[in-house]
Structures are given as structure tokens and as C-alpha cells.
Design an enzyme around this catalytic site. Structure first.
Site, PDB file in Angstrom:
ATOM      1  N   ASP A   1       0.768  -1.050   0.088  1.00 33.65           N
ATOM      2  CA  ASP A   1       0.007  -0.152   0.006  1.00 33.65           C
ATOM      3  C   ASP A   1       1.033   1.289   0.079  1.00 33.65           C
ATOM      4  OD1 ASP A   1      -2.486   1.458  -0.034  1.00 33.65           O
ATOM      5  OD2 ASP A   1      -2.100   1.732   2.290  1.00 33.65           O
TER       6      ASP A   1
ATOM      7  N   GLU B   1      -0.975  -1.196  -5.023  1.00 34.33           N
ATOM      8  CA  GLU B   1      -2.315  -0.218  -5.192  1.00 34.33           C
ATOM      9  C   GLU B   1      -2.055   0.554  -6.361  1.00 34.33           C
ATOM     10  OE1 GLU B   1      -4.969   1.197  -2.084  1.00 34.33           O
ATOM     11  OE2 GLU B   1      -4.210   2.938  -2.545  1.00 34.33           O
TER      12      GLU B   1
ATOM     13  N   ASP C   1      -3.027   1.139   6.903  1.00 32.60           N
ATOM     14  CA  ASP C   1      -2.163   0.847   5.596  1.00 32.60           C
ATOM     15  C   ASP C   1      -1.507  -0.619   5.537  1.00 32.60           C
ATOM     16  OD1 ASP C   1      -1.703   3.597   4.759  1.00 32.60           O
ATOM     17  OD2 ASP C   1      -1.297   3.802   6.958  1.00 32.60           O
TER      18      ASP C   1
END
Length: 188
Positions: free
Chosen positions: A7, A68, A141
Site C-alpha cells: 500500500d 495499489e 495501511d
């Protein structure tokens, strides 16, 4: 399949490793956060991001890396930092020959919770349930990184089949159209 989920973020990036295959229980191998000081020089921060990711790659030896996909936000500075951290993760994996997959936030949320509009608490709750954890990973996260890895494990088989079908179709070349029977509209 062992997947490292990232992330991305310049100040804080979640990293998680999940192992398993679609349709079977998944196992969390590791989860954490790599941080860089917000007041440090950009170059030093990117080097710290690289070192953190390289350490996770060395320690956990993933077969795939799921990152991501950066999406448009109103804060350009945040988007730039996220894109830079994302690029470092992609570079680290690619340098080692590890395949990288990019997944959008809504794709990950839909895969893990069933809704592409799920909030962080819902994602954390489902990650906790799917990986049979005692509590949601903190900060969010870290849970997001695990969700990325889960999403990739579940979606990779279908994506691979689709890529194989496209490759086969491309290799076969264009097909000639069937001649239709003039009165019936069916192949002759």
C-alpha cells in the site's frame, strides 16, 4: 502462491505477505509498515522506501508483488508521493524478475468485502476474518497491504486464464468470417 502486497505512500507504506491459493484458507506470513520522516529530503526518503521494500523481498521471497494503483486525488502532493513510492516498489520487484500486478482501491475492496465502496474499518474487519487474526492489523495501511495480497491471490487465476486466451487468439491470427447461407443467415 506467496504475494507481497504494498500500500504505497511516501511517509508510510503498508507491507504484507500472504500465502495461499484461491478457494483455500490463506495465511498471513508477515505485516508491517515502512516509514520515512516527512521532513527528510525526497531522495533520502525514496532510498529508505527502496531499502524497506528490498528487506521485505529478501526476507519473504514472494512470487508476486501486488501494488495499489495510484488514483487521482485532489491533493497533487499526496498523489505525487504515492506515485513515487509505488514506482520504487515496482522497480524493486521488476529488478528481481518478480511479476507485479496493480489493483485499484475499489477492486481490492470489492474482492475482500464484496463492496468497492467499503471503508477502512470494513476492509480491516474482513482481512482479520479471512486471515484468522486476533485483531485487525494497525495502522490501516498494513491491513490494506494484506487486502492487496488477498485480492491478487483470488484474482490472479482468472487474470492468467484471460491473458492465456488473448495470447492464444493473437498467436492464431485473424480468423476469416464464415460465409452465410444467402436465405437463412446461417453459416453455409
Amino acid at each position: 502462491m506467496r504475494v507481497l502486497g504494498v500500500d504505497p505512500g511516501l511517509t508510510r507504506r503498508g507491507i504484507g505477505v500472504v500465502e495461499g491459493v484461491a478457494g483455500r484458507p490463506l495465511t498471513m506470513i508477515g505485516v508491517g509498515v515502512v516509514r520515512t520522516p516527512a521532513d527528510a529530503d525526497l531522495g533520502h526518503r525514496l532510498v529508505a522506501v527502496e531499502q524497506g521494500i528490498e528487506q521485505w523481498l529478501d526476507e519473504h521471497r514472494p512470487e508476486f508483488v501486488a501494488v495499489e494503483r495510484v488514483f487521482s486525488q485532489h491533493n497533487v502532493r499526496t498523489v505525487m508521493g504515492t506515485a513515487q513510492a509505488s514506482a520504487v516498489a515496482i522497480l524493486c520487484a521488476s529488478r528481481r524478475g518478480i511479476p507485479v500486478a496493480l489493483h485499484t482501491p475499489s477492486e481490492v475492496k470489492a474482492a475482500v468485502t464484496g463492496s468497492g465502496r467499503a471503508d477502512k474499518a470494513q476492509v480491516g474487519a474482513m482481512v482479520t476474518r479471512l486471515l484468522r487474526l486476533a485483531a485487525p492489523p494497525k495502522p490501516a495501511d498494513a491491513a490494506d497491504a494484506l487486502a492487496l495480497a488477498i485480492c491478487h491471490i483470488w484474482r490472479a487465476p482468472a487474470q492468467n486464464r484471460l491473458q492465456q486466451a488473448v495470447a492464444l487468439h493473437t498467436a492464431q491470427g485473424p480468423r476469416r468470417p464464415h460465409k452465410l447461407h444467402p436465405s437463412k443467415g446461417r453459416p453455409a
